[in-house]
Scaffold this motif. Structure first.
Motif, PDB file in Angstrom:
ATOM      1  N   ALA A   1      41.907  46.181  36.064  1.00  0.00           N
ATOM      2  CA  ALA A   1      41.525  44.917  36.694  1.00  0.00           C
ATOM      3  C   ALA A   1      41.976  43.801  35.771  1.00  0.00           C
ATOM      4  O   ALA A   1      42.011  43.981  34.546  1.00  0.00           O
TER       5      ALA A   1
ATOM      6  N   ASP B   1      40.882  39.695  31.472  1.00  0.00           N
ATOM      7  CA  ASP B   1      40.335  38.599  32.274  1.00  0.00           C
ATOM      8  C   ASP B   1      41.417  37.540  32.509  1.00  0.00           C
ATOM      9  O   ASP B   1      41.104  36.375  32.704  1.00  0.00           O
TER      10      ASP B   1
ATOM     11  N   ASP C   1      40.787  40.591  36.816  1.00  0.00           N
ATOM     12  CA  ASP C   1      39.887  39.536  37.286  1.00  0.00           C
ATOM     13  C   ASP C   1      38.464  39.734  36.793  1.00  0.00           C
ATOM     14  O   ASP C   1      37.522  39.267  37.426  1.00  0.00           O
ATOM     15  N   PHE C   2      38.302  40.391  35.648  1.00  0.00           N
ATOM     16  CA  PHE C   2      36.966  40.415  35.052  1.00  0.00           C
ATOM     17  C   PHE C   2      36.542  38.971  34.773  1.00  0.00           C
ATOM     18  O   PHE C   2      37.392  38.122  34.474  1.00  0.00           O
TER      19      PHE C   2
END
Lengths: 272, 272, 272
Positions: free
Chosen positions: B32, B7, B34-35
């Motif tokens: 990812a 994140d 952008d959690f």
């Protein structure tokens, strides 16, 4: 390994990766492409903190508000690393750190831009005084990427096919501000705010050694070793992963709770 | 192959990639970064759905709101895959899936954090009880990345240079909620909303078999095999790519049209 | 090399990378995953401008608002490059450019979707008329990624294990609009706005040759070779890195200063 950093968002960095892929088999790793646009200082701070974690590499950096002007295109040798980018200061703090400090070994070269291109014969010709297809607005693709590929693939003590003019010094030697430190008082500033909202200052973390509370611009705040040292939503001062004092909120945004933005002055004091 | 999920946004993951690059030649693939920040459940859902598409790999996962606390750092072996991350449950749903279900072969190890670092000798020393340069706020760089590199490069039945304590079980064994299923009624909830605005529930897609309409919290909605089964801007229930019922809008945002957010209760019923 | 472009955001592209990683050792490079959702024209423009900078590669493109409908899945051979994606026009402008223009060598093949999957035996079965685990909403993972892996690994004059039906032509042969050019007047439109706010038109940069000022929709604007040709915050017309006229602001956002959005008409004229 070639690392890539810019303020380009997407898809412009892909064109740079294509040019690199035409010229070298080096592995390409993204550092970030969402640095604040045309903000040399913020990028310089982050690069200084992040690039030392990489193995020896060529670091391609394009935060370049002066693209197309007379500002030079540089290759900097710093320790075992090489940086490629515009001569606007963005490379300097990282180069100094990678060289091991002010006395470390650094060498600066100016890229002869007319010798670098053309980058691809299939693109439409650009109007240019030089008659080459180099654009005036995207030197990341047309100058810095081919230069980085040439430098990366060169022997360790050469610059490969890159034509460079040895300059001996950079034009803009940006130094990031340091804090004024006394035993019970530190005067610094917020360097950046990270994505979590942590306000990262330039006060060395050692200022917090042995303290449990600190005044931040006159306001008492607990010192914690971890975010979880305070309850959820509460403020704290801690030592961030880069070694500086951060002003944070456990699971919240320090910038908002402290009312601080990059460039703001921060005075830390021992409570009486 | 090492996959990377966090994140962190940028540029923190680049420091992790640097540490990996210092220690292993493994290919690194981003899942990812952008959690939603510090949202263990959402990340756990996505990792369970995405990681099974990878070939056997080491999956480095850092959603870590308790960084610096006593929560353990884990290595989980699950089938042919290995997961590395904090012991807060974020690894568990993916590990269970990768192991082939509740009865699949899984092993848990606790990383001895003091044996992992230091990650780089050039960074400023951190104040620490342990006298090591490990930070208290960025174990993705200082603990999990070096652990993942060690595990990846180890022989298949060893943990390489990583010092681990076999634990036999994880501390926080998160299980994501399942829906209550009857023949004509399913009670579940919205697990996540994806970037298109599709509200993804935990009701198995098979509930829609043979139906052309379904009541969603009492409101009749057509069932479609594809978005294009309804006109542009219209709502539908469909089976998403992960096998669960999604509440969508053709070329629009289902979350808004249905008024649903993650965690909201969803009752699906056969219309009378 | 396989490049990857989509409107998926995250984490869906990771599932595609996992499928690719199961089937090929090819290097995977992201072009962008933040193209405006379901906007075929914008993606087609950017791909035409960016893909020619890559060495010969397989370009996997998934902007696919008609996923699950009868629209075909295509493989296009264009010069030394191969494109894989939906038959909705998104591949065509890039294919024409990569083939060297309208007369360049191009071949189109239709992918037999039922021959491509299943992509992974560990995922839950999907309800499907075909009895396969192929989803109806994520052909990037279930059709295009396996097809791209097969094409990439095939011999240069074959399609490898991919079952294709030679079709001879694409269904939707999107052509992006061109500007009407006269000596003192050009009528075109804004094709895209980039992340810096530059409004990129379809008027060839050569229209600005030898001019120092130009009327933009009746409003006089200086022509500059670089952003820095005007003061900070001032408007200019320049030739962008793709060879077209851009309407920009030095260190600001051209779209706002000019009041222009994609699709808006732009008339450029020589001032009297």
């Amino acid at each position: 390994m070639i690392t890539l950093a810019s303020d380009f968002g997407t898809p412009y960095p892909a064109a740079m990766k294509g040019v690199l892929g035409q010229r070298t088999d080096a592995r390409v790793v993204d550092v970030a492409h969402d640095f604040p646009r045309q903000d040399v200082r913020t990028a310089a701070f982050w690069l200084r903190e992040v690039l030392p974690y990489f193995p020896p590499a060529t670091h391609l950096v394009v935060i370049d508000p002066g693209v197309g002007t007379e500002r030079a295109a540089l290759v900097l040798r710093a320790g075992d690393h090489t940086l490629v980018g515009p001569d606007n200061g963005v490379l300097c703090p990282a180069a100094r750190r990678l060289a091991g400090g002010d006395d470390g070994e650094r060498e600066a070269y100016v890229i002869d831009e007319d010798e670098v291109g053309p980058v691809n014969p299939t693109i439409p010709s650009q109007p240019s005084e030089h008659g080459s297809p180099r654009s005036n607005t995207f030197h990341g693709r047309d100058v810095f990427a081919p230069a980085a590929a040439a430098v990366h693939d060169a022997e360790s003590d050469a610059l490969g096919s890159l034509t460079c003019l040895e300059s001996g010094s950079v034009g803009v030697d940006l130094e990031l501000p340091t804090a004024d430190l006394e035993e019970h008082r530190a005067v610094g500033e917020v360097m950046v705010v990270d994505g979590f909202g942590n306000a990262i200052t330039n006060v060395p973390g050692s200022f917090l050694d042995g303290r449990t509370r600190v005044l931040v611009n006159g306001d008492p705040v607990p010192v914690g070793e971890t975010f979880a040292a305070v309850s959820v939503g509460a403020r704290l001062a801690t030592v961030g992963s880069h070694g500086y004092v951060e002003l944070d909120v456990n699971r919240g945004r320090g910038e908002e709770a402290f009312g601080l933005a990059p460039g703001d002055r921060v005075v830390l004091e021992t409570p009486s």
